[in-house]
Design a protein around this motif. Structure first.
Motif, PDB file in Angstrom:
ATOM      1  N   GLN A  90       0.805  -1.218   0.000  1.00  0.00           N
ATOM      2  CA  GLN A  90       0.000   0.000   0.000  1.00  0.00           C
ATOM      3  C   GLN A  90       0.838   1.268   0.000  1.00  0.00           C
ATOM      4  O   GLN A  90       0.526   2.235  -0.703  1.00  0.00           O
ATOM      5  N   LEU A  91       1.904   1.290   0.787  1.00  0.00           N
ATOM      6  CA  LEU A  91       2.669   2.520   0.967  1.00  0.00           C
ATOM      7  C   LEU A  91       3.794   2.679  -0.052  1.00  0.00           C
ATOM      8  O   LEU A  91       4.014   3.771  -0.568  1.00  0.00           O
ATOM      9  N   ALA A  95       1.398   3.850  -3.238  1.00  0.00           N
ATOM     10  CA  ALA A  95       1.440   5.285  -2.957  1.00  0.00           C
ATOM     11  C   ALA A  95       2.730   5.937  -3.417  1.00  0.00           C
ATOM     12  O   ALA A  95       2.751   7.147  -3.656  1.00  0.00           O
ATOM     13  N   GLY A  96       3.814   5.163  -3.512  1.00  0.00           N
ATOM     14  CA  GLY A  96       5.028   5.696  -4.089  1.00  0.00           C
ATOM     15  C   GLY A  96       6.107   6.151  -3.126  1.00  0.00           C
ATOM     16  O   GLY A  96       7.098   6.749  -3.551  1.00  0.00           O
ATOM     17  N   SER A  97       5.955   5.878  -1.828  1.00  0.00           N
ATOM     18  CA  SER A  97       7.056   6.176  -0.909  1.00  0.00           C
ATOM     19  C   SER A  97       8.227   5.241  -1.223  1.00  0.00           C
ATOM     20  O   SER A  97       8.029   4.049  -1.441  1.00  0.00           O
ATOM     21  N   ASP A  98       9.422   5.782  -1.231  1.00  0.00           N
ATOM     22  CA  ASP A  98      10.595   4.961  -1.535  1.00  0.00           C
ATOM     23  C   ASP A  98      11.243   4.393  -0.281  1.00  0.00           C
ATOM     24  O   ASP A  98      11.763   3.278  -0.295  1.00  0.00           O
ATOM     25  N   ILE A  99      11.245   5.157   0.793  1.00  0.00           N
ATOM     26  CA  ILE A  99      11.768   4.707   2.084  1.00  0.00           C
ATOM     27  C   ILE A  99      10.779   5.145   3.161  1.00  0.00           C
ATOM     28  O   ILE A  99      10.320   6.290   3.162  1.00  0.00           O
ATOM     29  N   ASP A 339      -1.468  10.885   1.195  1.00  0.00           N
ATOM     30  CA  ASP A 339      -0.842  10.228   0.059  1.00  0.00           C
ATOM     31  C   ASP A 339       0.212  11.171  -0.534  1.00  0.00           C
ATOM     32  O   ASP A 339      -0.084  12.339  -0.797  1.00  0.00           O
ATOM     33  N   PRO A 340       1.438  10.704  -0.737  1.00  0.00           N
ATOM     34  CA  PRO A 340       2.469  11.604  -1.270  1.00  0.00           C
ATOM     35  C   PRO A 340       2.116  12.187  -2.632  1.00  0.00           C
ATOM     36  O   PRO A 340       2.512  13.307  -2.952  1.00  0.00           O
ATOM     37  N   THR A 377       4.657   2.702  -8.092  1.00  0.00           N
ATOM     38  CA  THR A 377       4.257   4.074  -8.395  1.00  0.00           C
ATOM     39  C   THR A 377       5.417   5.004  -8.043  1.00  0.00           C
ATOM     40  O   THR A 377       6.066   4.822  -7.009  1.00  0.00           O
ATOM     41  N   ARG A 378       5.652   5.997  -8.872  1.00  0.00           N
ATOM     42  CA  ARG A 378       6.694   6.985  -8.611  1.00  0.00           C
ATOM     43  C   ARG A 378       6.064   8.347  -8.430  1.00  0.00           C
ATOM     44  O   ARG A 378       5.264   8.792  -9.268  1.00  0.00           O
ATOM     45  N   VAL A 379       6.393   9.027  -7.350  1.00  0.00           N
ATOM     46  CA  VAL A 379       5.831  10.350  -7.063  1.00  0.00           C
ATOM     47  C   VAL A 379       6.418  11.379  -8.016  1.00  0.00           C
ATOM     48  O   VAL A 379       5.733  12.306  -8.462  1.00  0.00           O
ATOM     49  N   PHE A 380       7.712  11.248  -8.323  1.00  0.00           N
ATOM     50  CA  PHE A 380       8.368  12.126  -9.288  1.00  0.00           C
ATOM     51  C   PHE A 380       8.773  11.288 -10.496  1.00  0.00           C
ATOM     52  O   PHE A 380       9.357  10.218 -10.354  1.00  0.00           O
TER      53      PHE A 380
END
Length: 380
Positions: A90-91, A95-99, A339-340, A377-380
């Motif tokens: 999920q995260l 959602a795209g968090s990397d760490i 969500d980021p 998923t990638r935020v950037f």
């Protein structure tokens, strides 16, 4: 689930870190934490009484979902964020968090030695159940060295024990204990943290009634009072750190205030600087208070104050130089989850990279790349 989870092998290819989440709340499965609590505290303290409901926490839908994301509860009936694989999906994947910086929570104890025993258990549990090769195969989780700051010597020893762990990213303390952090009694904690160049973070907590933050008019009654009051507690700790000279005694100390909000720091810096200018001949600190804040203290984005007029928030971001003092946080798996992909759109464009990942990499001394994950998923 992806094939990567089944194989439990990190990819050889690495990708750049583009989202550091500084507030993730793992929870033990039923009975999972107990074996890690050292004796005699396991038997004579933690297994001898039941913990009552914290009735002043009246978050929306609390009776049904315990103020958590409903979809964060695993199918086996355990608590939200007790399954590292589900949290990873999920995260990290969706959602795209990397760490993700893990910040486990436990109900505080009135006895310092018992608080230390619980901290020991939380650290050993993270190591065995989240940061181990099986559950952290993707190298995306980072843990917190939990310590009871009310027992500074024991806390310092716990920092010494875990500081060399490859996946422990910070020291985690609570803010309720008195006296304030500027008191020299806490110097062993700051000394141990700076010796190992590790950040000290403070997450808001929920304690016994007499240990809650005390506004001038008395104890808070409800969650809405309580949550606002916590910013006042953080403000007092900031003033104590600055005016009592902690950053002069420990010039490399880094502090993160997690989930205490942050828009209040701007008027507080104004006020502290004004007092400093008027009274600096009587003060021992060497610089303007706002300079200490911007060099030593970070705040997390969640909870994000969101006024009806978005331009007010934009101006506040600019005035406080948000790119210097903010870290992204999601507060997963709580109902307040940010969500980021949503939050980044509300940050000033020039500050987005600093807040979403650059400050996190610098603050927690993280790698700037991680093993690639197919389909993430990638935020950037």
């Amino acid at each position: 689930m992806t094939a990567h989870i089944t194989e439990r092998k990190p990819a050889a290819e690495h990708v750049a870190v583009r989202c550091v989440d500084s507030d993730v709340h793992p929870a033990p499965k039923r009975g999972e934490l107990v074996p890690f609590i050292p004796e005699p505290w396991r038997s004579k303290y933690f297994l001898t009484h039941q913990f009552a409901e914290q009735i002043y926490y009246d978050a929306p839908d609390y009776a049904h979902a315990f103020a958590m994301r409903v979809d964060a509860f695993p199918d086996d009936g355990e608590f939200a964020c007790s399954d590292p694989d589900l949290a990873f999906r999920q995260l990290i994947m969706e959602a795209g968090s990397d760490i993700g910086i893990l910040e486990p929570a436990a109900y505080p104890c009135r006895i310092p030695e018992a608080e230390h025993a619980m901290s020991q258990a939380l650290n050993s549990w993270q190591d065995a159940c989240w940061l181990d090769p099986h559950n952290n195969w993707h190298q995306r989780w980072r843990g917190s060295i939990c310590v009871g700051i009310e027992a500074p010597q024991l806390a310092a020893a716990e920092i010494e024990k875990w500081a060399g762990h490859p996946y422990m990213a910070q020291v985690l303390i609570k803010a309720e204990r008195r006296p304030a952090w500027g008191d020299p009694m806490y110097d062993p904690v700051w000394a141990a943290a700076t010796k190992h160049d590790i950040t000290v973070s403070c997450h808001l907590s929920r304690s016994h009634h007499e240990e809650l933050p005390i506004p001038p008019v008395g104890f808070p009654s409800y969650n809405h009072d309580f949550m606002v009051t916590y910013s006042l507690l953080a403000a007092n700790q900031v003033m104590s750190l600055v005016f009592d000279g902690v950053f002069d005694r420990f010039p490399t100390l880094r502090i993160v205030l997690v989930e205490h909000a942050f828009t209040w720091i701007l008027p507080l810096m104004w006020r502290m600087d004004a007092i400093y200018e008027a009274r600096k001949q009587w003060l021992d600190i060497k610089r303007k208070p706002s300079e200490y804040v911007k060099d030593h203290i970070k705040f997390t984005t969640q909870p994000l104050d969101y006024p009806e007029d978005k331009t007010e928030l934009t101006r506040a971001f600019e005035w406080m130089e948000c790119e210097k003092i903010l870290l992204f946080s999601s507060d997963y798996p709580h109902w307040t989850f940010d969500d980021p992909r949503w939050l980044v759109k509300h940050l000033p464009e020039h500050a987005r990279e600093a807040i979403m990942f650059r400050n996190g990499i610098e603050t927690y001394k993280l790698p700037d790349t991680v093993p690639a994950l197919e389909g993430q998923t990638r935020v950037f």
